[in-house]
Design a protein around this motif. Structure first.
Motif, mmCIF file in Angstrom:
data_model
loop_
_atom_site.group_PDB
_atom_site.id
_atom_site.type_symbol
_atom_site.label_atom_id
_atom_site.label_comp_id
_atom_site.label_asym_id
_atom_site.label_seq_id
_atom_site.Cartn_x
_atom_site.Cartn_y
_atom_site.Cartn_z
ATOM 1 N N LEU A 105 0.823 -1.210 0.000
ATOM 2 C CA LEU A 105 0.000 0.000 0.000
ATOM 3 C C LEU A 105 0.857 1.260 0.000
ATOM 4 O O LEU A 105 0.503 2.275 -0.626
ATOM 5 N N GLU A 106 1.995 1.225 0.677
ATOM 6 C CA GLU A 106 2.897 2.382 0.672
ATOM 7 C C GLU A 106 3.544 2.565 -0.697
ATOM 8 O O GLU A 106 3.724 3.696 -1.176
ATOM 9 N N LEU A 107 3.890 1.467 -1.346
ATOM 10 C CA LEU A 107 4.410 1.543 -2.716
ATOM 11 C C LEU A 107 3.353 2.102 -3.662
ATOM 12 O O LEU A 107 3.665 2.904 -4.562
ATOM 13 N N MET A 108 2.102 1.708 -3.465
ATOM 14 C CA MET A 108 1.021 2.247 -4.291
ATOM 15 C C MET A 108 0.889 3.753 -4.120
ATOM 16 O O MET A 108 0.768 4.496 -5.108
ATOM 17 N N ALA A 109 0.887 4.211 -2.868
ATOM 18 C CA ALA A 109 0.747 5.645 -2.597
ATOM 19 C C ALA A 109 1.878 6.423 -3.254
ATOM 20 O O ALA A 109 1.659 7.474 -3.867
ATOM 21 N N GLU A 110 3.096 5.913 -3.141
ATOM 22 C CA GLU A 110 4.240 6.578 -3.782
ATOM 23 C C GLU A 110 4.067 6.599 -5.294
ATOM 24 O O GLU A 110 4.320 7.626 -5.949
ATOM 25 N N GLY A 111 3.663 5.468 -5.860
ATOM 26 C CA GLY A 111 3.503 5.390 -7.307
ATOM 27 C C GLY A 111 2.412 6.288 -7.842
ATOM 28 O O GLY A 111 2.471 6.738 -8.996
ATOM 29 N N LEU A 112 1.406 6.578 -7.008
ATOM 30 C CA LEU A 112 0.307 7.461 -7.413
ATOM 31 C C LEU A 112 0.616 8.926 -7.166
ATOM 32 O O LEU A 112 -0.177 9.793 -7.537
ATOM 33 N N GLY A 113 1.728 9.188 -6.508
ATOM 34 C CA GLY A 113 2.096 10.577 -6.220
ATOM 35 C C GLY A 113 1.361 11.177 -5.044
ATOM 36 O O GLY A 113 1.251 12.401 -4.938
ATOM 37 N N VAL A 114 0.851 10.327 -4.141
ATOM 38 C CA VAL A 114 0.184 10.836 -2.938
ATOM 39 C C VAL A 114 1.253 11.327 -1.956
ATOM 40 O O VAL A 114 2.156 10.554 -1.603
ATOM 41 N N PRO A 115 1.206 12.593 -1.517
ATOM 42 C CA PRO A 115 2.252 13.127 -0.633
ATOM 43 C C PRO A 115 2.431 12.318 0.647
ATOM 44 O O PRO A 115 3.554 12.150 1.125
ATOM 45 N N ASP A 116 1.355 11.826 1.218
ATOM 46 C CA ASP A 116 1.409 11.035 2.443
ATOM 47 C C ASP A 116 1.494 9.556 2.057
ATOM 48 O O ASP A 116 0.480 8.933 1.735
ATOM 49 N N LEU A 131 -2.731 5.077 2.869
ATOM 50 C CA LEU A 131 -3.476 3.816 2.765
ATOM 51 C C LEU A 131 -3.091 2.830 3.862
ATOM 52 O O LEU A 131 -3.947 2.213 4.493
ATOM 53 N N SER A 132 -1.797 2.686 4.105
ATOM 54 C CA SER A 132 -1.339 1.637 5.022
ATOM 55 C C SER A 132 -1.744 1.885 6.465
ATOM 56 O O SER A 132 -1.970 0.932 7.218
ATOM 57 N N ARG A 133 -1.853 3.153 6.871
ATOM 58 C CA ARG A 133 -2.199 3.407 8.278
ATOM 59 C C ARG A 133 -3.609 2.907 8.613
ATOM 60 O O ARG A 133 -3.916 2.624 9.764
ATOM 61 N N LEU A 134 -4.457 2.775 7.587
ATOM 62 C CA LEU A 134 -5.820 2.304 7.832
ATOM 63 C C LEU A 134 -5.849 0.864 8.327
ATOM 64 O O LEU A 134 -6.733 0.483 9.095
ATOM 65 N N ILE A 135 -4.888 0.056 7.887
ATOM 66 C CA ILE A 135 -4.884 -1.332 8.359
ATOM 67 C C ILE A 135 -3.872 -1.539 9.491
ATOM 68 O O ILE A 135 -3.844 -2.622 10.087
ATOM 69 N N ARG A 136 -3.071 -0.529 9.793
ATOM 70 C CA ARG A 136 -2.190 -0.606 10.959
ATOM 71 C C ARG A 136 -2.924 -0.220 12.241
ATOM 72 O O ARG A 136 -2.460 -0.534 13.340
ATOM 73 N N GLU A 137 -4.052 0.463 12.108
ATOM 74 C CA GLU A 137 -4.802 0.893 13.282
ATOM 75 C C GLU A 137 -5.210 -0.310 14.133
ATOM 76 O O GLU A 137 -5.561 -1.364 13.609
ATOM 77 N N VAL A 138 -5.170 -0.137 15.449
ATOM 78 C CA VAL A 138 -5.538 -1.217 16.362
ATOM 79 C C VAL A 138 -6.975 -1.669 16.125
ATOM 80 O O VAL A 138 -7.304 -2.857 16.246
ATOM 81 N N ASP A 139 -7.849 -0.724 15.777
ATOM 82 C CA ASP A 139 -9.256 -1.070 15.560
ATOM 83 C C ASP A 139 -9.585 -1.277 14.076
ATOM 84 O O ASP A 139 -10.735 -1.153 13.663
ATOM 85 N N SER A 140 -8.568 -1.608 13.278
ATOM 86 C CA SER A 140 -8.838 -1.914 11.876
ATOM 87 C C SER A 140 -9.737 -3.153 11.794
ATOM 88 O O SER A 140 -9.790 -3.971 12.713
ATOM 89 N N ASP A 141 -10.426 -3.285 10.688
ATOM 90 C CA ASP A 141 -11.404 -4.365 10.528
ATOM 91 C C ASP A 141 -10.887 -5.377 9.507
ATOM 92 O O ASP A 141 -11.591 -5.755 8.575
ATOM 93 N N SER A 142 -9.647 -5.808 9.688
ATOM 94 C CA SER A 142 -9.046 -6.779 8.777
ATOM 95 C C SER A 142 -9.497 -8.196 9.129
ATOM 96 O O SER A 142 -9.808 -8.490 10.282
ATOM 97 N N VAL A 143 -9.493 -9.057 8.122
ATOM 98 C CA VAL A 143 -10.030 -10.412 8.274
ATOM 99 C C VAL A 143 -9.078 -11.406 7.613
ATOM 100 O O VAL A 143 -8.465 -11.119 6.582
ATOM 101 N N LEU A 144 -8.968 -12.592 8.224
ATOM 102 C CA LEU A 144 -8.242 -13.707 7.615
ATOM 103 C C LEU A 144 -9.245 -14.818 7.351
ATOM 104 O O LEU A 144 -9.965 -15.246 8.261
ATOM 105 N N ARG A 145 -9.296 -15.262 6.109
ATOM 106 C CA ARG A 145 -10.285 -16.277 5.719
ATOM 107 C C ARG A 145 -9.582 -17.476 5.102
ATOM 108 O O ARG A 145 -8.816 -17.338 4.142
#
Length: 323
Positions: free
Chosen positions: A134-145, A149-163
């Protein structure tokens, strides 16, 4: 039981991204793959082979248990997919993939400790891989931050799932002699047509075919499994956050007549209250915002209220804009 009778089946080779090569080249390749395919394979991904092998061994051991024993675990499902009548030739485990939830999972009495430890180690590895991509994507898209994207899934209360999806071999009862291969008969659907609603999916499967993607309506492309790689695909939220530049491609899984297939998918999801909107750099006068802002909780509710094949993302489009 859903069967596939007569459809165009065209094999496809996904782009391969070597994460050990020069960073500027890697991000260009990832952006190109997300724009053209919505899927790509990554090699030299940094997740230890031993971690993957232990996870797969523990998972196969679990699915080999008697059905009555597996059903004792509330996280287990069989045949029934979701809450709206979708069915498939599948059994599965669905786990929350955040660190606090994994710690709780370790304390479930009827889950073997080797399974808990193996799954926890694997989840940590693929979460870090997802963040790096996700960080490589942000860099490739020219997003300054670069952490947008990646901080959304690093959050303790992220809603990630393993299936964990296990597709047992389905022998065709109509095959009455040894010269008729079951592969020449109707293929059965293991998991029906859909797009992944989260941000990003990191998929691992054993060396058995089954994944198919649709780059054009009505045309299904089988994807050959690569045990040395992870398959990565764009989710609906990432399509929104790139203002439609990346594509969340529809896909499905079909059964194999001779050998069981297991896939393990890490779905990187944001916190429920996260606002899903494209950064300003992705919105221009030539490409106005294609989607209305919404929270992941709102989108997740819609996801669970619809059947697999229905197009959820279209409900959140700005009515004045078209792709």
């Amino acid at each position: 039981m859903v069967v596939i009778r007569s459809e165009k089946i065209l094999p496809i080779h996904l782009p391969v991204v070597d994460l050990s090569t020069e960073r500027s080249m890697v991000r260009k390749l990832i952006v190109k793959a997300c724009e053209e395919y919505g899927f790509f394979n990554v090699i030299n991904h940094g997740v230890p082979c031993d971690t993957i092998a232990k996870m797969e061994e523990a998972a196969f051991d679990f699915f080999a248990k008697p059905l009555a024993q597996k059903k004792q675990l509330p996280l287990y499902g069989c045949k029934n997919i979701g809450f709206n009548g979708d069915m498939g030739e599948i059994e599965y485990l669905l786990l929350s993939a955040t660190p606090p939830s994994m710690a709780h999972f370790n304390n479930i009495s009827n889950v073997p400790s080797n399974f808990s430890c193996s799954v926890s180690a694997y989840t940590e590895g693929v979460r870090e891989l997802a963040c790096e991509i996700l960080e490589l994507m942000a860099e490739g898209l020219g997003v300054p931050d670069r952490w947008f994207l990646s901080r959304l899934i690093r959050e303790v209360d992220s809603d990630s799932v393993l299936r964990f999806n296990h597709y047992p071999p389905i022998l065709n009862k109509d095959c009455k002699d040894k010269d008729k291969s079951p592969s020449h008969n109707h293929t059965k659907v293991g998991f029906g047509e859909h797009s992944d609603p989260q941000i990003l999916t990191i998929l691992r499967s054993n060396d058995v075919c089954g994944l198919q993607i649709s780059l054009q309506d009505g045309v299904w492309n089988p994807v050959a499994p690569d045990p040395s790689a992870f398959c990565v695909n764009v989710g609906d939220l990432l399509q929104v956050m790139t203002n439609g530049r990346f594509v969340s491609v529809r896909h499905r899984a079909v059964t194999n007549s001779h050998k069981s297939r297991m896939s393990v998918a890490y779905f990187g999801g944001p916190p429920l209250d996260a606002c899903i909107v494209a950064p300003s750099v992705m919105v221009t006068p030539q490409r106005p915002s294609l989607f209305k802002p919404f929270t992941w909780a709102e989108y997740k509710k819609v996801t669970y209220s619809m059947r697999l094949g229905e197009r959820r993302i279209d409900l959140f489009r700005n009515c004045t804009q078209l792709d």
